[in-house]
Design an enzyme around this catalytic site. Structure first.
Site, PDB file in Angstrom:
ATOM      1  N   LYS A   1       0.847  -1.194   0.000  1.00 13.26           N
ATOM      2  CA  LYS A   1       0.000   0.000   0.000  1.00 13.26           C
ATOM      3  C   LYS A   1       0.885   1.247   0.000  1.00 13.26           C
ATOM      4  CE  LYS A   1      -2.992  -3.041   2.550  1.00 13.26           C
ATOM      5  NZ  LYS A   1      -3.321  -3.529   3.870  1.00 13.26           N
TER       6      LYS A   1
ATOM      7  N   ASP B   1      -6.822  -9.289   8.713  1.00 13.14           N
ATOM      8  CA  ASP B   1      -8.275  -9.127   8.693  1.00 13.14           C
ATOM      9  C   ASP B   1      -9.005 -10.418   8.348  1.00 13.14           C
ATOM     10  OD1 ASP B   1      -7.356  -9.122   6.081  1.00 13.14           O
ATOM     11  OD2 ASP B   1      -8.553  -7.413   5.434  1.00 13.14           O
TER      12      ASP B   1
END
Length: 477
Positions: free
Chosen positions: A181, A217
């Site tokens: 990212k 996650d």
């Protein structure tokens, strides 16, 4: 549809028929033939579906035995799920983007009775600077949050959602493999993110926060799903990215650092976004997929994710549409500058156009094509809708192939599959297709899909509760 569990390749016509989408219906037969020829490369045959299933299972076996594989099959060291005894206050730190959250969960008999959340922004100088400064800022934010809740004197177990590639060497050890990212901090790759956070918290010395676990996650989604439904044993993320995890028999897992405590099962983080990075899926790769890969930030990586995730579905559609324009079968052979811009056709457009197909409408389609500066007729709109359907259907089928393989591997009488992610939530047909295809590919397996939101938040707090229970148990023995 009843079908045998195994058939030779020449006898897979039942599967070919079951996975076909509706044919394209337009007025110009020549254009229809050209479009169908161009899209035939994307559509999977029954034989390819069964081959993908075999390849995925083989890659799983290699990965779990620490042999070379495109699947990481990471041991999370989480050997059990919430059991209803979780009690007290727990923190979660959810780090995965430019904004992160600190969350307070209060549990009573395993039930969430209170949740407090505060968001913090990480500036570019912290995301690209010294790693110690980033973790100092995380510790400062945790301290700020704890003070805001008047809990500076309380002992607070914390679960750390660290959504970057890592190697786990324990429930509370996560070695960063690479930043992704917008992060590229110095002096962190190869180090334990948990220890860096602990050091930063201890250096401040103004709270009693204990970092007990690290997770991503996907793992959090499984744990959160288990609170909603105790039959949960698989979790999928179908959003901007994609991943899956599942409950594996502990005796099958070779990678296990430290002492075992008679664990019967453990959550395995598959990291299936990279499935095929070693070439094992090249037999389904099309020129469109190669073009999408060449336009991506990191080429020859995240192969499976580039077929199925929200980050790439819109780009696959755009690349196909551009090819059809070049072949003079779409938009009169004229593309707009917007259509020629990589990333301009988003996956949210795909979901909106798919909604038109569900509603037998063209309202969203015409609005999107207007926004993109394109001239079109009724046949053009039908072609665009058909392309979105073909690309979406392939994604649903690929997810289903791998999920069906997991269901068969688990060999449970009844399994709930927890799912989270924007693609799953907003694409109008994905859930229906996945349900249909899993039933075809894992016949006789009882399952259901369950939306389990915020695994990176609630799930992290629950993992902290599990870690606390394990620590207590091991200290008593």
């Amino acid at each position: 549809m009843a079908c045998p569990t195994a058939r030779p390749e020449h006898a897979l016509s039942w599967l070919d028929n079951a996975i076909k989408v509706e044919p394209l219906l337009i007025s110009d037969d020549w254009r229809r033939q050209q479009v169908e020829a161009a899209l035939s490369r994307i559509q999977l045959s029954g034989a390819k579906v069964m081959r993908i299933k075999e390849v995925f299972l083989n890659e799983m076996e290699l990965g779990i035995h620490e042999k070379e594989s495109s699947l990481q099959m990471e041991n999370t060291y989480i050997p059990e799920l919430p059991d209803g005894t979780e009690e007290g206050l727990f923190l979660a730190l959810d780090l995965g983007g430019t904004n992160f959250r600190v969350i307070l969960l209060e549990l009573s008999e395993g039930v969430l009775i209170r949740e407090e959340v505060k968001h913090y922004h990480i500036g570019e100088e912290l995301r690209l600077g010294c790693g110690e400064k980033l973790f100092d800022f995380l510790a400062e934010s945790v301290s700020d949050f704890v003070r805001s809740q008047n809990l500076t004197g309380a002992r607070l177990p914390l679960g750390f959602t660290f959504s970057f590639p890592m190697i786990q060497k324990g429930l509370d050890v996560g070695i960063l493999v690479t930043w992704t990212k917008s992060f590229n901090c110095h002096n962190v790759v190869g180090r334990d993110a948990v220890q860096m956070l602990r050091d930063a918290i201890n250096k401040r010395g103004d709270t009693h926060v204990e970092v007990l676990a690290v997770l991503n996650d996907t793992t959090g989604t499984l744990v959160q799903g288990a609170v909603l439904d105790k039959k949960t044993a698989i979790a999928l993320i179908l959003g901007t990215g994609s991943n899956a995890c599942y409950m594996e028999r502990a005796d099958r897992v070779q990678h296990w650092e430290g002492q075992r405590h008679g664990e019967k099962q453990v959550i395995i983080d598959i990291e299936w976004g990279a499935f095929g990075d070693n070439g094992v899926l090249d037999f389904i790769k099309t020129d469109y997929d190669r073009k999408v890969d060449s336009n991506s930030l990191i080429r020859n990586s995240f192969t499976f994710e580039k077929y199925i995730s929200g980050k790439y579905l819109g780009e696959i559609v755009r690349v196909v549409l551009v090819k059809l324009v070049e072949d003079c079968v779409l938009f009169g052979g004229t593309a707009s500058d917007t259509l020629l811009t990589s990333g301009a056709f988003t996956t949210s457009f795909v979901s909106l156009i798919e909604q038109d197909t569900v509603d037998n409408s063209v309202e969203n389609t015409s609005e999107i094509l207007d926004k993109m500066g394109l001239s079109y007729d009724a046949d053009d709109m039908a072609i665009v809708k058909h392309v979105c359907e073909i690309v979406s259907n392939r994604a649903a089928l690929l997810v289903s192939i791998c999920t069906a393989t997991l269901l068969e591997r688990l060999d449970r009488p009844d399994t709930t599959i927890a799912v989270d992610g924007s693609l799953y939530k907003y694409h109008p047909r994905l859930k229906g297709w996945i349900n249909k295809y899993i039933r075809l590919l894992a016949p006789g397996k009882k399952f259901r899909l369950l939306l389990a939101e915020d695994g990176s938040g609630k799930g992290a707090g629950l993992v902290a509760a599990i870690a606390q229970r394990l620590n207590q148990r091991f200290s008593d023995t």
